[in-house]
Each structure stands twice: as C-alpha cells, then as structure tokens.
Scaffold this motif. Structure first.
Motif, PDB file in Angstrom:
ATOM      1  N   GLU A   7       0.849  -1.202   0.000  1.00 58.46           N
ATOM      2  CA  GLU A   7       0.000   0.000   0.000  1.00 58.46           C
ATOM      3  C   GLU A   7       0.889   1.259   0.000  1.00 58.46           C
ATOM      4  OE1 GLU A   7      -3.776   1.091   2.690  1.00 58.46           O
ATOM      5  OE2 GLU A   7      -1.896   1.458   3.722  1.00 58.46           O
ATOM      6  N   LYS A   8       1.896   1.253   0.856  1.00 58.11           N
ATOM      7  CA  LYS A   8       2.789   2.411   0.969  1.00 58.11           C
ATOM      8  C   LYS A   8       3.561   2.617  -0.349  1.00 58.11           C
ATOM      9  CE  LYS A   8       6.320   4.262   4.094  1.00 58.11           C
ATOM     10  NZ  LYS A   8       7.390   4.508   3.145  1.00 58.11           N
ATOM     11  N   ALA A   9       4.065   1.507  -0.886  1.00 59.70           N
ATOM     12  CA  ALA A   9       4.862   1.598  -2.122  1.00 59.70           C
ATOM     13  C   ALA A   9       4.001   2.099  -3.289  1.00 59.70           C
ATOM     14  CB  ALA A   9       5.475   0.230  -2.437  1.00 59.70           C
ATOM     15  N   LEU A  10       2.750   1.660  -3.340  1.00 63.83           N
ATOM     16  CA  LEU A  10       1.881   2.103  -4.445  1.00 63.83           C
ATOM     17  C   LEU A  10       1.473   3.565  -4.263  1.00 63.83           C
ATOM     18  CD1 LEU A  10      -0.306  -1.049  -5.198  1.00 63.83           C
ATOM     19  CD2 LEU A  10       1.642  -0.178  -6.497  1.00 63.83           C
ATOM     20  N   ASN A  11       1.297   3.979  -3.028  1.00 63.82           N
ATOM     21  CA  ASN A  11       1.026   5.404  -2.792  1.00 63.82           C
ATOM     22  C   ASN A  11       2.206   6.254  -3.267  1.00 63.82           C
ATOM     23  OD1 ASN A  11      -1.554   6.206  -1.684  1.00 63.82           O
ATOM     24  ND2 ASN A  11      -1.102   4.825   0.006  1.00 63.82           N
ATOM     25  N   GLU A  12       3.410   5.764  -3.024  1.00 64.81           N
ATOM     26  CA  GLU A  12       4.595   6.497  -3.496  1.00 64.81           C
ATOM     27  C   GLU A  12       4.612   6.565  -5.024  1.00 64.81           C
ATOM     28  OE1 GLU A  12       7.335   5.256   0.342  1.00 64.81           O
ATOM     29  OE2 GLU A  12       7.842   4.423  -1.625  1.00 64.81           O
ATOM     30  N   GLN A  13       4.159   5.478  -5.649  1.00 64.08           N
ATOM     31  CA  GLN A  13       4.157   5.467  -7.119  1.00 64.08           C
ATOM     32  C   GLN A  13       3.088   6.408  -7.687  1.00 64.08           C
ATOM     33  OE1 GLN A  13       6.609   4.294  -8.736  1.00 64.08           O
ATOM     34  NE2 GLN A  13       5.856   4.821 -10.778  1.00 64.08           N
ATOM     35  N   ILE A  14       1.993   6.574  -6.970  1.00 59.12           N
ATOM     36  CA  ILE A  14       0.984   7.574  -7.399  1.00 59.12           C
ATOM     37  C   ILE A  14       1.665   8.941  -7.428  1.00 59.12           C
ATOM     38  CG2 ILE A  14      -1.129   8.818  -6.725  1.00 59.12           C
ATOM     39  CD1 ILE A  14      -2.266   6.190  -5.695  1.00 59.12           C
ATOM     40  N   ARG A  15       2.451   9.225  -6.387  1.00 56.04           N
ATOM     41  CA  ARG A  15       3.176  10.506  -6.347  1.00 56.04           C
ATOM     42  C   ARG A  15       4.136  10.616  -7.541  1.00 56.04           C
ATOM     43  NH1 ARG A  15       7.164   9.952  -2.194  1.00 56.04           N
ATOM     44  NH2 ARG A  15       8.341   9.153  -3.952  1.00 56.04           N
ATOM     45  N   GLU A  16       4.808   9.527  -7.868  1.00 57.28           N
ATOM     46  CA  GLU A  16       5.761   9.561  -8.993  1.00 57.28           C
ATOM     47  C   GLU A  16       5.051   9.823 -10.318  1.00 57.28           C
ATOM     48  OE1 GLU A  16       9.029   9.515  -9.009  1.00 57.28           O
ATOM     49  OE2 GLU A  16       9.246   9.167  -6.854  1.00 57.28           O
ATOM     50  N   GLU A  17       3.893   9.182 -10.509  1.00 55.61           N
ATOM     51  CA  GLU A  17       3.157   9.363 -11.766  1.00 55.61           C
ATOM     52  C   GLU A  17       2.623  10.799 -11.874  1.00 55.61           C
ATOM     53  OE1 GLU A  17       3.236   7.181 -14.140  1.00 55.61           O
ATOM     54  OE2 GLU A  17       3.992   5.468 -13.021  1.00 55.61           O
ATOM     55  N   LEU A  18       2.122  11.319 -10.759  1.00 50.68           N
ATOM     56  CA  LEU A  18       1.656  12.710 -10.776  1.00 50.68           C
ATOM     57  C   LEU A  18       2.845  13.654 -10.930  1.00 50.68           C
ATOM     58  CD1 LEU A  18      -1.123  12.613  -8.014  1.00 50.68           C
ATOM     59  CD2 LEU A  18      -1.452  12.686 -10.488  1.00 50.68           C
ATOM     60  N   GLY A  19       3.986  13.250 -10.381  1.00 46.80           N
ATOM     61  CA  GLY A  19       5.219  14.032 -10.547  1.00 46.80           C
ATOM     62  C   GLY A  19       5.646  14.062 -12.003  1.00 46.80           C
ATOM     63  N   SER A  20       5.457  12.942 -12.704  1.00 41.77           N
ATOM     64  CA  SER A  20       5.764  12.907 -14.142  1.00 41.77           C
ATOM     65  C   SER A  20       4.859  13.889 -14.873  1.00 41.77           C
ATOM     66  CB  SER A  20       5.534  11.503 -14.727  1.00 41.77           C
ATOM     67  OG  SER A  20       6.371  10.560 -14.110  1.00 41.77           O
ATOM     68  N   ALA A  21       3.567  13.873 -14.525  1.00 42.19           N
ATOM     69  CA  ALA A  21       2.612  14.795 -15.166  1.00 42.19           C
ATOM     70  C   ALA A  21       3.055  16.241 -14.928  1.00 42.19           C
ATOM     71  CB  ALA A  21       1.204  14.573 -14.610  1.00 42.19           C
ATOM     72  N   TYR A  22       3.472  16.529 -13.722  1.00 40.58           N
ATOM     73  CA  TYR A  22       3.875  17.883 -13.354  1.00 40.58           C
ATOM     74  C   TYR A  22       5.134  18.300 -14.114  1.00 40.58           C
ATOM     75  CZ  TYR A  22       3.091  21.540  -9.781  1.00 40.58           C
ATOM     76  OH  TYR A  22       2.775  22.705  -9.116  1.00 40.58           O
ATOM     77  N   LEU A  23       6.081  17.360 -14.219  1.00 39.87           N
ATOM     78  CA  LEU A  23       7.326  17.633 -14.954  1.00 39.87           C
ATOM     79  C   LEU A  23       7.022  17.905 -16.433  1.00 39.87           C
ATOM     80  CD1 LEU A  23      10.463  17.631 -15.281  1.00 39.87           C
ATOM     81  CD2 LEU A  23      10.305  15.159 -15.621  1.00 39.87           C
ATOM     82  N   TYR A  24       6.164  17.067 -17.017  1.00 44.99           N
ATOM     83  CA  TYR A  24       5.876  17.225 -18.452  1.00 44.99           C
ATOM     84  C   TYR A  24       5.033  18.476 -18.720  1.00 44.99           C
ATOM     85  CZ  TYR A  24       7.981  12.633 -18.829  1.00 44.99           C
ATOM     86  OH  TYR A  24       8.867  11.585 -18.769  1.00 44.99           O
ATOM     87  N   LEU A  25       4.247  18.879 -17.745  1.00 44.55           N
ATOM     88  CA  LEU A  25       3.505  20.130 -17.906  1.00 44.55           C
ATOM     89  C   LEU A  25       4.489  21.310 -17.914  1.00 44.55           C
ATOM     90  CD1 LEU A  25       0.583  21.109 -18.237  1.00 44.55           C
ATOM     91  CD2 LEU A  25       0.458  21.386 -15.757  1.00 44.55           C
ATOM     92  N   ALA A  26       5.513  21.210 -17.085  1.00 45.82           N
ATOM     93  CA  ALA A  26       6.555  22.261 -17.065  1.00 45.82           C
ATOM     94  C   ALA A  26       7.301  22.261 -18.404  1.00 45.82           C
ATOM     95  CB  ALA A  26       7.530  22.008 -15.912  1.00 45.82           C
ATOM     96  N   MET A  27       7.530  21.074 -18.962  1.00 43.71           N
ATOM     97  CA  MET A  27       8.211  21.002 -20.263  1.00 43.71           C
ATOM     98  C   MET A  27       7.307  21.570 -21.362  1.00 43.71           C
ATOM     99  SD  MET A  27      10.334  17.439 -20.272  1.00 43.71           S
ATOM    100  CE  MET A  27      11.702  17.183 -19.117  1.00 43.71           C
TER     101      MET A  27
END
Ligand code: OFO
Length: 170
Positions: A7-27
């Motif tokens: 559960e904890k590891a998948l929650n961290e991965q949700i953050r990573e996927e949203l972080g990817s979205a945020y990074l690509y929006l900046a790009m």
C-alpha cells in the motif's frame, strides 16, 4: 485486502506518476515559450497519460481496500538549456520510472501480492513504450544538430500526436 508495505509503495508510485505529469507540464510550458507548439502538444498529451497512470494505481488501491494518501509533489524545473536537453531529461526520467516499476514488481513478488503483480505487468509494458518514444526523439534531435529547419520539421511531426482513445481503460 492489500498489505501495508505494498500500500505504501503504491502510494509512493501515485506521487511519482503525478510528478511525471507535473514535470511534463513544465516542459510543455517551456516548449510553448520556445515557440515549439508541436512539442508542447506532445507533452500536454503525455500529461494526460501520466494522470491516467496515477489513476490506475489509485483505483487498484481502492478496489483492494487500501487507503490512498496523496503526497507532496516536487517543484519541476522551469527552464532547460535547449529543447534537445529537455527531451534528454524526459528520456532519463522515463528510465528512472521504469526502474521504480521494476522495484515494485520485485516487491509484489516478495510479498506474494499477485493482484498487484498483474496490475504492474501493464506498467512494465507501458514503460518499454515510454522509453522507446522519448529515446527516438532524443536520437532524432542528435541527427538534426544545429539545423533550425530540422527542429521545425520535428516540431510539426510531434504536433501530430493524437490521444490514444481508450488506452487508459485497457
Ligand atoms: Fe507513467 O509513464 Fe511516464 O513517467
């Protein structure tokens, strides 16, 4: 019911996927600023895909009685030295995400969490595609070098990217 470690590891991965979205929006914003609307469009579509990736894990947690806990996202970069450098950073980022997915897969196997393993299988294949797409663009930019014409051609090509209908529902 999902175990606490997964559960904890998948929650961290949700953050990573949203972080990817945020990074690509900046790009996308950077490419707009560089007057490269095709590259910006490509990234905007990628932002939507990344959000769908986060949602896929979100739904998995909910379906298995897990608790979603959203974490803070790091502030993405604002500027890159050149469009080619931005694409290189996107490729490196995808390689990083692949390594995280592989670690999650190992964890799912260790924990004998078969439902998570099946869910993660989709991400393993998806990462092959994501790395391939960004690597190809990096290689094309290397060939183009300093040619302004080449860059405008590639921008036009990337602007043709369409949304892959139903992909998130697979
Ligand atoms: Fe979610 O695949 Fe890119 O980061």
């Amino acid at each position: 019911m999902i175990g606490k470690t997964m559960e904890k590891a998948l929650n961290e991965q949700i953050r990573e996927e949203l972080g990817s979205a945020y990074l690509y929006l900046a790009m996308a914003a950077y490419f707009h600023d560089q007057n490269l609307p095709g590259m910006a469009r490509w990234m905007e579509i990628q932002v939507e895909e990344e959000f769908q990736h986060a949602l896929r894990i979100f739904r998995h947690l909910v379906e298995r009685g897990g608790r979603v806990k959203l974490e803070a996202l790091p502030e993405p970069k604002f500027e890159w030295p050149s469009p080619a450098e931005a694409w290189k950073a996107a490729y490196e980022h995808e390689r990083y995400i692949s390594s995280r997915i592989h670690k999650l897969m190992e964890l799912a196997r260790q924990e004998r969490d078969y439902p998570a393993e099946v869910m993660l299988q989709w991400f393993v294949s998806e990462q092959v595609e994501e790395e391939d797409q960004t690597r190809r663009i990096v290689e094309m930019l290397e060939r183009i070098g300093e040619s302004g014409r080449g860059l405008l051609w590639l921008d036009k090509e990337l602007g043709k990217r369409g949304r892959e209908e139903g992909k998130e529902e697979e």
